[in-house]
Design a protein around this motif. Structure first.
Motif, PDB file in Angstrom:
ATOM      1  N   GLN A   1     -66.906   3.219  14.998  1.00  0.00           N
ATOM      2  CA  GLN A   1     -67.205   3.231  16.421  1.00  0.00           C
ATOM      3  C   GLN A   1     -68.595   2.654  16.689  1.00  0.00           C
TER       4      GLN A   1
ATOM      5  N   ASN B   1     -60.423   3.115  16.056  1.00  0.00           N
ATOM      6  CA  ASN B   1     -61.659   3.610  15.451  1.00  0.00           C
ATOM      7  C   ASN B   1     -61.932   5.074  15.756  1.00  0.00           C
ATOM      8  N   LEU B   2     -61.092   5.700  16.581  1.00  0.00           N
ATOM      9  CA  LEU B   2     -61.301   7.109  16.928  1.00  0.00           C
ATOM     10  C   LEU B   2     -61.315   7.962  15.658  1.00  0.00           C
ATOM     11  N   GLY B   3     -62.287   8.841  15.564  1.00  0.00           N
ATOM     12  CA  GLY B   3     -62.379   9.694  14.391  1.00  0.00           C
ATOM     13  C   GLY B   3     -63.141   9.064  13.248  1.00  0.00           C
ATOM     14  N   ASN B   4     -63.600   7.811  13.445  1.00  0.00           N
ATOM     15  CA  ASN B   4     -64.384   7.114  12.428  1.00  0.00           C
ATOM     16  C   ASN B   4     -65.727   6.719  13.053  1.00  0.00           C
TER      17      ASN B   4
ATOM     18  N   VAL C   1     -61.841  14.084  19.906  1.00  0.00           N
ATOM     19  CA  VAL C   1     -61.023  13.031  19.292  1.00  0.00           C
ATOM     20  C   VAL C   1     -59.534  13.300  19.440  1.00  0.00           C
ATOM     21  N   THR C   2     -59.096  14.534  19.173  1.00  0.00           N
ATOM     22  CA  THR C   2     -57.666  14.849  19.180  1.00  0.00           C
ATOM     23  C   THR C   2     -57.032  14.565  20.530  1.00  0.00           C
TER      24      THR C   2
ATOM     25  N   SER D   1     -67.696   9.664  23.649  1.00  0.00           N
ATOM     26  CA  SER D   1     -67.065  10.905  23.209  1.00  0.00           C
ATOM     27  C   SER D   1     -67.816  11.548  22.056  1.00  0.00           C
TER      28      SER D   1
ATOM     29  N   PRO E   1     -67.124  14.324  18.513  1.00  0.00           N
ATOM     30  CA  PRO E   1     -66.051  14.576  17.540  1.00  0.00           C
ATOM     31  C   PRO E   1     -64.984  15.567  17.996  1.00  0.00           C
ATOM     32  N   HIS E   2     -65.366  16.619  18.747  1.00  0.00           N
ATOM     33  CA  HIS E   2     -64.366  17.619  19.128  1.00  0.00           C
ATOM     34  C   HIS E   2     -63.375  17.099  20.175  1.00  0.00           C
TER      35      HIS E   2
ATOM     36  N   CYS F   1     -59.239   2.789  20.139  1.00  0.00           N
ATOM     37  CA  CYS F   1     -58.348   3.874  19.732  1.00  0.00           C
ATOM     38  C   CYS F   1     -58.198   3.914  18.213  1.00  0.00           C
TER      39      CYS F   1
ATOM     40  N   GLN G   1     -56.901  10.801  21.320  1.00  0.00           N
ATOM     41  CA  GLN G   1     -55.830  10.107  20.602  1.00  0.00           C
ATOM     42  C   GLN G   1     -54.497  10.235  21.344  1.00  0.00           C
TER      43      GLN G   1
END
Length: 323
Positions: free
Chosen positions: A171, A164-167, A139-140, A134, A136-137, A162, A143
Motif C-alpha cells: 500500500q 494490496n489490502l492487508g499488505n 481491512v476485513t 485505512s 489494519p482493523h 483492493c 475487502q
C-alpha cells in the motif's frame, strides 16, 4: 433491489463500528435506545434518536454517532431522509481529519451511497481513498466492500488498491508511485502552461489591404527584401525535475485543518508546506508535508525522532519537484 443492496452493504460496513460504540452506549441510555432501534431495523426511530443524542456526545465519539445517524436515515425509505443523509455525510467528511480511523469508514460509506445512485466510477474513487486512509482493523470490511464495488465499477486503480489490502508495504509503495505520477503530471502541466504561444490573431482587412498595396507599389528588388528574415528561435528545454523524499503528515478536506496542523508543528520548530490535490470528483485535498530529505532512511529517522513523540503520523513519499 437497489435498496436491498445498499441495506446489506451498509450494514456490513457499519458492523465494524458496533464494538467501539458499545462501550459508551452502556453509559448513555438514550444512545443505547438508538442502537437497539438500529439493530432491530427500526430506522425512523433510530434516526430520530441519533438526531437527539449526537449533539451531546463527546467530541471524540460525535462523528461516529452521526455516522450511525447517516446509516439510519439512508434506510428509512424516504427520499428526503436519504438526501439529508448524503449531505450530512459530505459534511462529516469535510470536517474529519483523514488520519482518524473514522475517516476511512466515512469514505467507505460514501462509496456505498454512490453505488446506490449508480455512480460506479465515483464509488471506486471514494473506496480507493478509503483504502489509502485505512487502518489494519478496517481491512476485513474493506475487502467485502471491494467485492461489491469491483462487480460494478471498472477501475484499475481500485483493483490495485483492493489487491494490496492487508499488505502495508504494498500500500505504501502504491501510494508513493501514485503521488510521484501526480507530481510528474503537475510538472508537465506547469511546463506546458509557461511555453510561449504563437499568435493566432488574424490580420484585419485594413492591414491586409495596406500590405498588398505596399507590395504592388514597391519595385521588384524591394519585394525580395521586404520579407523579414526568418530566424530560428533558440530551443528551450523544459525544466527538469528532481525527486526528493518528504514526509506526508495528512490530507485534509478543509484547509483550516491543514493550517492548524502546520501552525502546531511550527511552534515546535518543524517546518511544513501545504499543497493542493484536486480529485476527479472536484474535491480538493490539502496535503501537509515536511522535508525534503536526501534519502528515505533520513526521512523516516526524522519522523521517528521529531514526529512520533508528538503522536503525529507520517508517511515517506518520493515527490518530484521542479527546479
Amino acid at each position: 433491489m437497489a435498496k436491498y443492496f445498499i441495506h446489506n452493504l451498509v450494514i456490513t460496513g457499519a458492523l465494524c463500528a458496533f464494538a467501539t460504540t458499545a462501550s459508551f452506549a452502556e453509559a448513555a441510555p438514550t444512545l443505547a435506545t438508538a442502537q437497539k432501534a438500529y439493530v432491530n431495523g427500526n430506522w425512523k426511530v433510530a434516526a430520530a434518536a441519533y438526531e437527539q443524542v449526537c449533539p451531546n456526545e463527546p467530541e471524540n465519539t460525535r462523528t461516529e454517532c452521526y455516522l450511525w445517524n447517516v446509516l439510519a436515515l439512508s434506510q428509512t425509505g424516504i427520499a428526503a431522509d436519504f438526501s439529508k443523509a448524503g449531505k450530512r455525510l459530505d459534511s462529516l467528511i469535510d470536517k474529519t481529519n483523514p488520519q482518524q480511523a473514522i475517516y476511512a469508514d466515512l469514505m467507505m460509506t460514501k462509496a456505498q451511497f454512490q453505488m446506490y445512485l449508480g455512480r460506479y466510477n465515483k464509488a471506486a474513487e471514494s473506496l480507493v481513498h478509503a483504502i489509502e486512509t485505512s487502518q489494519p482493523h478496517q481491512v476485513t470490511v474493506l475487502q467485502k466492500v471491494c467485492v461489491a464495488v469491483q462487480d460494478r465499477a471498472h477501475s484499475e486503480e481500485l483493483n490495485e488498491a483492493c489487491k494490496n489490502l492487508g499488505n502495508p508495504e504494498a500500500q505504501k509503495l502504491a501510494a508513493a508511485q501514485k503521488e510521484q505520477a501526480k507530481a510528474e503530471q503537475a510538472n508537465a502541466e506547469q511546463v506546458a502552461s509557461t511555453a510561449p504561444q504563437a499568435s493566432t490573431t488574424p490580420a484585419t482587412n485594413n492591414d491586409a489591404a495596406k500590405a498588398a498595396e505596399s507590395k504592388v507599389a514597391a519595385p521588384a528588388t524591394a519585394v525580395a527584401t521586404a520579407e523579414p528574415a526568418q530566424t530560428k528561435a533558440p530551443e528551450t528545454k523544459p525544466a527538469e525535475a528532481k525527486s526528493a523524499w518528504q514526509l506526508q503528515l495528512g490530507a485534509f478536506g478543509v484547509k483550516s485543518n491543514a493550517d492548524l496542523l502546520v501552525d502546531n508543528l511550527k511552534r515546535r520548530n518543524i517546518a511544513c508546506t501545504i499543497s493542493q490535490n484536486t480529485l476527479e470528483s472536484g474535491k480538493v485535498l490539502y496535503i501537509v508535508r515536511t522535508g525534503p530529505f536526501d534519502t528515505k532512511e533520513s526521512a523516516v529517522d526524522y519522523g521517528a525522532k521529531k514526529l512520533a513523540p508528538l503522536n503525529v503520523e507520517f508517511r515517506p513519499m518520493l515527490v518530484k519537484q521542479a527546479l
